[in-house]
Design an enzyme around this catalytic site. Sequence first.
Site, PDB file in Angstrom:
ATOM      1  N   GLN A  99      39.048  60.976 127.173  1.00 31.80           N
ATOM      2  CA  GLN A  99      37.628  60.828 126.871  1.00 31.80           C
ATOM      3  C   GLN A  99      37.512  60.087 125.536  1.00 31.80           C
ATOM      4  O   GLN A  99      37.914  60.590 124.495  1.00 31.80           O
ATOM      5  CB  GLN A  99      36.902  62.167 126.767  1.00 31.80           C
ATOM      6  CG  GLN A  99      35.410  61.942 126.528  1.00 31.80           C
ATOM      7  CD  GLN A  99      34.597  63.218 126.383  1.00 31.80           C
ATOM      8  OE1 GLN A  99      34.949  64.102 125.618  1.00 31.80           O
ATOM      9  NE2 GLN A  99      33.509  63.307 127.130  1.00 31.80           N
ATOM     10  N   TYR A 169      25.993  62.314 121.190  1.00 32.84           N
ATOM     11  CA  TYR A 169      27.022  61.674 120.390  1.00 32.84           C
ATOM     12  C   TYR A 169      26.511  60.244 120.109  1.00 32.84           C
ATOM     13  O   TYR A 169      25.427  59.870 120.554  1.00 32.84           O
ATOM     14  CB  TYR A 169      28.360  61.661 121.143  1.00 32.84           C
ATOM     15  CG  TYR A 169      29.114  62.979 121.086  1.00 32.84           C
ATOM     16  CD1 TYR A 169      28.460  64.191 121.214  1.00 32.84           C
ATOM     17  CD2 TYR A 169      30.485  63.012 120.883  1.00 32.84           C
ATOM     18  CE1 TYR A 169      29.155  65.398 121.137  1.00 32.84           C
ATOM     19  CE2 TYR A 169      31.194  64.206 120.807  1.00 32.84           C
ATOM     20  CZ  TYR A 169      30.517  65.398 120.938  1.00 32.84           C
ATOM     21  OH  TYR A 169      31.201  66.578 120.866  1.00 32.84           O
ATOM     22  N   ARG A 345      34.575  74.907 132.951  1.00 35.60           N
ATOM     23  CA  ARG A 345      34.841  76.326 132.665  1.00 35.60           C
ATOM     24  C   ARG A 345      35.693  77.014 133.723  1.00 35.60           C
ATOM     25  O   ARG A 345      36.540  77.852 133.396  1.00 35.60           O
ATOM     26  CB  ARG A 345      33.505  77.066 132.506  1.00 35.60           C
ATOM     27  CG  ARG A 345      32.781  76.718 131.235  1.00 35.60           C
ATOM     28  CD  ARG A 345      31.343  77.145 131.271  1.00 35.60           C
ATOM     29  NE  ARG A 345      30.571  76.363 132.231  1.00 35.60           N
ATOM     30  CZ  ARG A 345      29.283  76.515 132.469  1.00 35.60           C
ATOM     31  NH1 ARG A 345      28.612  77.462 131.836  1.00 35.60           N
ATOM     32  NH2 ARG A 345      28.644  75.759 133.335  1.00 35.60           N
TER      33      ARG A 345
HETATM   34  C1  FMN Z   1      34.988  74.856 125.804  1.00 39.05           C
HETATM   35  C2  FMN Z   1      34.290  73.608 126.248  1.00 39.05           C
HETATM   36  C3  FMN Z   1      34.475  72.411 125.549  1.00 39.05           C
HETATM   37  C4  FMN Z   1      33.833  71.243 125.968  1.00 39.05           C
HETATM   38  N1  FMN Z   1      34.085  70.056 125.315  1.00 39.05           N
HETATM   39  C5  FMN Z   1      33.559  68.909 125.783  1.00 39.05           C
HETATM   40  C6  FMN Z   1      33.925  67.658 125.219  1.00 39.05           C
HETATM   41  O1  FMN Z   1      34.762  67.556 124.332  1.00 39.05           O
HETATM   42  N2  FMN Z   1      33.320  66.552 125.716  1.00 39.05           N
HETATM   43  C7  FMN Z   1      32.403  66.619 126.722  1.00 39.05           C
HETATM   44  O2  FMN Z   1      31.869  65.590 127.141  1.00 39.05           O
HETATM   45  N3  FMN Z   1      32.058  67.779 127.295  1.00 39.05           N
HETATM   46  C8  FMN Z   1      32.628  68.920 126.863  1.00 39.05           C
HETATM   47  N4  FMN Z   1      32.334  70.097 127.485  1.00 39.05           N
HETATM   48  C9  FMN Z   1      31.389  70.109 128.618  1.00 39.05           C
HETATM   49  C10 FMN Z   1      32.109  70.025 129.953  1.00 39.05           C
HETATM   50  O3  FMN Z   1      32.768  68.788 130.102  1.00 39.05           O
HETATM   51  C11 FMN Z   1      31.128  70.197 131.108  1.00 39.05           C
HETATM   52  O4  FMN Z   1      30.158  69.178 130.969  1.00 39.05           O
HETATM   53  C12 FMN Z   1      30.427  71.561 131.129  1.00 39.05           C
HETATM   54  O5  FMN Z   1      31.364  72.599 130.871  1.00 39.05           O
HETATM   55  C13 FMN Z   1      29.770  71.818 132.475  1.00 39.05           C
HETATM   56  O6  FMN Z   1      30.718  71.835 133.502  1.00 39.05           O
HETATM   57  P1  FMN Z   1      31.202  73.239 134.174  1.00 39.05           P
HETATM   58  O7  FMN Z   1      29.990  73.905 134.741  1.00 39.05           O
HETATM   59  O8  FMN Z   1      32.182  72.827 135.235  1.00 39.05           O
HETATM   60  O9  FMN Z   1      31.824  74.055 133.105  1.00 39.05           O
HETATM   61  C14 FMN Z   1      32.973  71.281 127.092  1.00 39.05           C
HETATM   62  C15 FMN Z   1      32.819  72.475 127.794  1.00 39.05           C
HETATM   63  C16 FMN Z   1      33.457  73.628 127.389  1.00 39.05           C
HETATM   64  C17 FMN Z   1      33.278  74.886 128.187  1.00 39.05           C
END
Ligand code: FMN
Length: 400
Positions: A99, A169, A345
Amino acid sequence: MSVSPFEPSPLGPLTVRNRLIKAATFEGMTPRGLVTDELIDFHREIAAGGVGICTVAYCAVAPEGRTDRGAIWLRPEAAEGLRRLTDAIHGEGALAAAQLGHAGPVANSVSNKAKALGPGRIPAPMGGSLTKKMTHDDIRDLLVNYRNGARLAVDCGFDALEIHLGHNYLPSSFLSPLLNHRKDEYGGSLENRARLAREIVAAVRNEVGPDVAIWAKLNMYDGSRFGFQVDEACDVARMLESDGHLDAIEPTAGSSLLNPMYLFHGKPPRRSFAASMHGIMKFGMRIFAPIFLKHYKYHPGYLLPLARQLRHAVSMPLILLGGITDEAGMDMALDEGFQFVAMGRALLREPNLPLLIQADPTTESKCVHCNECMPTIYSGTRCPIRTGEIPDPLEARASA
Ligand SMILES: Cc1cc2nc3c(=O)[nH]c(=O)nc-3n(C[C@H](O)[C@H](O)[C@H](O)COP(=O)(O)O)c2cc1C
């Protein structure tokens, strides 16, 4: 159902072993901005768990573009570790994506010891200061940094690049009418606000050529009624599609600056967030958490209603993200015309969830979207239920 999530699938120049992507989850395992063995083990385990592509987050293209000094910064010193990381992911049969991003107003300027950048002088709360308004020279340097970062990532073995155009961002702060008040060709009309994002995408593609898959993680809605909205996101998606540099778009939503819970939905982990912070930030979080960390009701595929609008706006491949945790969610996404799904997650909870679902399509994820993984980004990203730091509500329910 026409296609299976477990069939090999093309993504630009790549053939991916299935349609499952590990979403970017800032791993917090790079204290000096360099790859550690812990980070390699983290990704090796997820790759071994069956995803097609493993996304490494967060890879900043410039020192001031790190969220803080613990984020990977793509520079020659980082190359050796990044090579070991992609080797480990490839060794488990998955492809590796980096990323690429610049945190802009989300950067912690104190930790970075570098001024945060923005479309104007806007609050950068993590460093308790205002951003520097980017000049045309800054923009030119930024594009060079994206090119250099992309080149380094590809030279280190990454098969794909995810360009972060979300969460307010830097590029996403330029897209936002709330944050971008510039009077030059980078502000005002949507075409102007989208200029930086499009120039970044073009710069990255021109640098790495056609053999690397590139997708953009694009906000559909910042989570603020004065910010970037889905109709504008549809127009930006059309612009990106007509530019022809991207192989896919991964629609996302929310703002790390203004409304982080919109990214996730579910219960906000207010207490543990405050506990993970220090000094004035801890104090501020205690006071403002109810305003800053709102509660949005979680439901499977919670971003689909917005993402469907993008699906209708463009014909290029899209990656559905947000609350995909089981085969039903994957099938629903594919039936709705998305080519891939991304999971965050649920894979922190169970890195081998793809293999479990493939073996038994009725498998239910153990992720309870409590969001307690969120504050762990400051101490090594993990699911605290998996590590036993907090009790498993599913077990408690079963034994009640
Ligand atoms: C602990 C954690 C860290 C994350 N860090 C980033 C990140 O660095 N960059 C980003 O674009 N999204 C980040 N996200 C968001 C995830 O990429 C994703 O958009 C979000 O968790 C929703 O997806 P899910 O329902 O499958 O968890 C993060 C999510 C979590 C839980």
